[in-house]
Write a protein that holds these residues in place. Structure first.
Motif, PDB file in Angstrom:
ATOM      1  N   ALA A 154       0.829  -1.210   0.000  1.00 37.84           N
ATOM      2  CA  ALA A 154       0.000   0.000   0.000  1.00 37.84           C
ATOM      3  C   ALA A 154       0.862   1.259   0.000  1.00 37.84           C
ATOM      4  O   ALA A 154       0.565   2.227  -0.710  1.00 37.84           O
ATOM      5  N   SER A 155       1.941   1.223   0.773  1.00 34.43           N
ATOM      6  CA  SER A 155       2.847   2.384   0.804  1.00 34.43           C
ATOM      7  C   SER A 155       3.505   2.611  -0.556  1.00 34.43           C
ATOM      8  O   SER A 155       3.647   3.752  -1.015  1.00 34.43           O
ATOM      9  N   GLY A 156       3.895   1.515  -1.233  1.00 36.19           N
ATOM     10  CA  GLY A 156       4.493   1.650  -2.556  1.00 36.19           C
ATOM     11  C   GLY A 156       3.523   2.215  -3.584  1.00 36.19           C
ATOM     12  O   GLY A 156       3.881   3.060  -4.409  1.00 36.19           O
ATOM     13  N   VAL A 157       2.260   1.739  -3.523  1.00 40.91           N
ATOM     14  CA  VAL A 157       1.256   2.249  -4.461  1.00 40.91           C
ATOM     15  C   VAL A 157       0.986   3.731  -4.222  1.00 40.91           C
ATOM     16  O   VAL A 157       0.904   4.525  -5.168  1.00 40.91           O
ATOM     17  N   LEU A 158       0.868   4.121  -2.947  1.00 37.00           N
ATOM     18  CA  LEU A 158       0.641   5.529  -2.636  1.00 37.00           C
ATOM     19  C   LEU A 158       1.825   6.393  -3.066  1.00 37.00           C
ATOM     20  O   LEU A 158       1.645   7.519  -3.557  1.00 37.00           O
ATOM     21  N   ARG A 159       3.029   5.878  -2.925  1.00 42.75           N
ATOM     22  CA  ARG A 159       4.206   6.636  -3.337  1.00 42.75           C
ATOM     23  C   ARG A 159       4.228   6.829  -4.852  1.00 42.75           C
ATOM     24  O   ARG A 159       4.537   7.920  -5.353  1.00 42.75           O
ATOM     25  N   GLU A 160       3.910   5.776  -5.600  1.00 44.31           N
ATOM     26  CA  GLU A 160       3.887   5.876  -7.056  1.00 44.31           C
ATOM     27  C   GLU A 160       2.838   6.883  -7.526  1.00 44.31           C
ATOM     28  O   GLU A 160       3.068   7.657  -8.460  1.00 44.31           O
ATOM     29  N   MET A 161       1.685   6.870  -6.855  1.00 40.09           N
ATOM     30  CA  MET A 161       0.643   7.815  -7.243  1.00 40.09           C
ATOM     31  C   MET A 161       1.023   9.252  -6.870  1.00 40.09           C
ATOM     32  O   MET A 161       0.747  10.192  -7.612  1.00 40.09           O
ATOM     33  N   ALA A 162       1.666   9.424  -5.710  1.00 39.94           N
ATOM     34  CA  ALA A 162       2.065  10.763  -5.291  1.00 39.94           C
ATOM     35  C   ALA A 162       3.116  11.350  -6.224  1.00 39.94           C
ATOM     36  O   ALA A 162       3.162  12.566  -6.442  1.00 39.94           O
ATOM     37  N   LEU A 163       3.958  10.498  -6.806  1.00 36.42           N
ATOM     38  CA  LEU A 163       4.981  10.968  -7.741  1.00 36.42           C
ATOM     39  C   LEU A 163       4.433  11.174  -9.154  1.00 36.42           C
ATOM     40  O   LEU A 163       5.171  11.617 -10.031  1.00 36.42           O
ATOM     41  N   GLY A 164       3.152  10.836  -9.360  1.00 35.72           N
ATOM     42  CA  GLY A 164       2.535  11.075 -10.660  1.00 35.72           C
ATOM     43  C   GLY A 164       2.868  10.050 -11.716  1.00 35.72           C
ATOM     44  O   GLY A 164       2.741  10.336 -12.907  1.00 35.72           O
ATOM     45  N   HIS A 165       3.268   8.832 -11.306  1.00 27.83           N
ATOM     46  CA  HIS A 165       3.613   7.805 -12.287  1.00 27.83           C
ATOM     47  C   HIS A 165       2.386   7.119 -12.887  1.00 27.83           C
ATOM     48  O   HIS A 165       2.466   6.579 -13.982  1.00 27.83           O
ATOM     49  N   LEU A 167      -1.395   8.234 -13.412  1.00 30.52           N
ATOM     50  CA  LEU A 167      -2.392   9.289 -13.270  1.00 30.52           C
ATOM     51  C   LEU A 167      -3.803   8.724 -13.132  1.00 30.52           C
ATOM     52  O   LEU A 167      -4.611   9.226 -12.354  1.00 30.52           O
ATOM     53  N   LYS A 168      -4.119   7.647 -13.870  1.00 37.43           N
ATOM     54  CA  LYS A 168      -5.447   7.054 -13.780  1.00 37.43           C
ATOM     55  C   LYS A 168      -5.713   6.515 -12.382  1.00 37.43           C
ATOM     56  O   LYS A 168      -6.783   6.748 -11.808  1.00 37.43           O
ATOM     57  N   LYS A 169      -4.758   5.796 -11.835  1.00 39.35           N
ATOM     58  CA  LYS A 169      -4.935   5.246 -10.496  1.00 39.35           C
ATOM     59  C   LYS A 169      -5.028   6.357  -9.455  1.00 39.35           C
ATOM     60  O   LYS A 169      -5.778   6.260  -8.482  1.00 39.35           O
ATOM     61  N   PHE A 170      -4.268   7.418  -9.657  1.00 41.62           N
ATOM     62  CA  PHE A 170      -4.303   8.553  -8.743  1.00 41.62           C
ATOM     63  C   PHE A 170      -5.704   9.173  -8.714  1.00 41.62           C
ATOM     64  O   PHE A 170      -6.268   9.417  -7.650  1.00 41.62           O
ATOM     65  N   LEU A 171      -6.292   9.410  -9.870  1.00 40.10           N
ATOM     66  CA  LEU A 171      -7.630   9.991  -9.942  1.00 40.10           C
ATOM     67  C   LEU A 171      -8.674   9.040  -9.357  1.00 40.10           C
ATOM     68  O   LEU A 171      -9.623   9.481  -8.688  1.00 40.10           O
ATOM     69  N   ALA A 172      -8.514   7.728  -9.589  1.00 40.98           N
ATOM     70  CA  ALA A 172      -9.465   6.751  -9.054  1.00 40.98           C
ATOM     71  C   ALA A 172      -9.416   6.730  -7.525  1.00 40.98           C
ATOM     72  O   ALA A 172     -10.464   6.695  -6.855  1.00 40.98           O
ATOM     73  N   VAL A 173      -8.218   6.735  -6.947  1.00 38.20           N
ATOM     74  CA  VAL A 173      -8.087   6.724  -5.483  1.00 38.20           C
ATOM     75  C   VAL A 173      -8.641   8.006  -4.877  1.00 38.20           C
ATOM     76  O   VAL A 173      -9.316   7.978  -3.836  1.00 38.20           O
ATOM     77  N   ILE A 174      -8.375   9.140  -5.510  1.00 35.72           N
ATOM     78  CA  ILE A 174      -8.913  10.406  -5.020  1.00 35.72           C
ATOM     79  C   ILE A 174     -10.434  10.375  -5.020  1.00 35.72           C
ATOM     80  O   ILE A 174     -11.091  10.813  -4.064  1.00 35.72           O
ATOM     81  N   ALA A 175     -11.031   9.835  -6.083  1.00 42.61           N
ATOM     82  CA  ALA A 175     -12.494   9.756  -6.164  1.00 42.61           C
ATOM     83  C   ALA A 175     -13.055   8.841  -5.078  1.00 42.61           C
ATOM     84  O   ALA A 175     -14.059   9.173  -4.429  1.00 42.61           O
ATOM     85  N   VAL A 176     -12.402   7.686  -4.849  1.00 46.05           N
ATOM     86  CA  VAL A 176     -12.884   6.748  -3.821  1.00 46.05           C
ATOM     87  C   VAL A 176     -12.780   7.363  -2.430  1.00 46.05           C
ATOM     88  O   VAL A 176     -13.712   7.262  -1.613  1.00 46.05           O
TER      89      VAL A 176
END
Length: 250
Positions: A154-165, A167-176
């Motif tokens: 979970a920490s690795g996924v959050l780090r990847e999303m925070a670095l903008g690698h 973008l789709k997953k980042f927007l999906a997590v923000i929406a959830v």
């Protein structure tokens, strides 16, 4: 004489050609030449939600949890649903508190076993057998290791999303998270757990029953979402990803 010699030459050339070539040329020049032959049957894979390739029971783990969620054993599933509803009604409708329930339950259990043991001693019978619960070191290490691996992923996924690698997953997590924050402000934690339990005991079995209809509707919805995302990506996200122009050196 010249015409007679030309006719004889043409006759010899026609006789020298193979019959198969004539038949093929006549077929190719016919009106049916433009019609293609029967194409081999191509197996079209139907659309499945979340791109799954296995049945719902296997996706859920093919174990007891999957059996309960899909109502393979109706008695256990009904018992879980009834127990969850009773606990929710006890705390939410009757205003009971968790700590009070745990303490009173322990007091009642200890009192029953204590009186039972004393009664067995007076009538010369064997005392009740209370099973011993011992958590081995191996089991404790295994649970801790699984929790550590989950937290690291979970920490690795959050780090990847925070670095903008991604973008789709980042927007999906923000929406959830945004939806969960709205739900959390409307209901308390116990009600949220009860809603989750009800969802797990109803949505999978309904999806398995009406799988084809739901997948067809989901395919149409995903097509529309992809079209809207393509427009959003072209108008907004492409401008975000675009690098600023370099400053000219004087």
């Amino acid at each position: 004489m010249a015409e007679h010699s030309e006719e004889s030459v043409l006759t010899e050339e026609i006789q020298q050609k193979p019959r198969g070539h004539d038949s093929s040329s006549s077929l190719s020049s016919g009106p049916d030449a433009e019609k293609p032959g029967p194409s081999p049957s191509v197996k079209v894979t139907p659309y499945r939600l979340f791109s799954r390739e296995r049945p719902v029971h296997q996706v859920l783990g093919s174990g007891r949890t999957a059996d309960v969620m899909l109502w393979r054993n109706k008695k256990i599933s009904a018992g879980v649903l009834t127990g969850g509803t009773a606990i929710w009604a006890l705390f939410e409708l009757l205003g009971y508190h968790l700590l009070t329930l745990i303490c009173q339950g322990l007091v009642l259990s200890l009192l029953i076993f204590f009186l039972w043991s004393k009664a067995c001693t007076l009538i010369n019978k064997s005392p009740p057998r209370i099973p011993e619960v011992n958590v081995s070191e191996e089991q404790a290490i295994k649970v801790a290791s699984n929790m550590r691996n989950g937290m690291n992923r979970a920490s690795g996924v959050l780090r990847e999303m925070a670095l903008g690698h991604d973008l789709k997953k980042f927007l999906a997590v923000i929406a959830v998270l945004w939806i969960l924050s709205i739900v959390g402000s409307s209901v308390n934690f116990l009600t949220l757990i009860y809603i989750t339990l009800m969802t797990l005991l109803t949505v999978p079995v309904l999806y398995e029953k009406y799988e084809d209809k739901i997948d067809a509707s989901a395919e149409k919805a995903m097509t529309g979402i992809k079209q809207q995302y393509a427009v959003f990506d072209a108008k907004v996200l492409s401008m975000i990803r675009r690098r600023p122009p370099k400053a000219k050196k004087h």
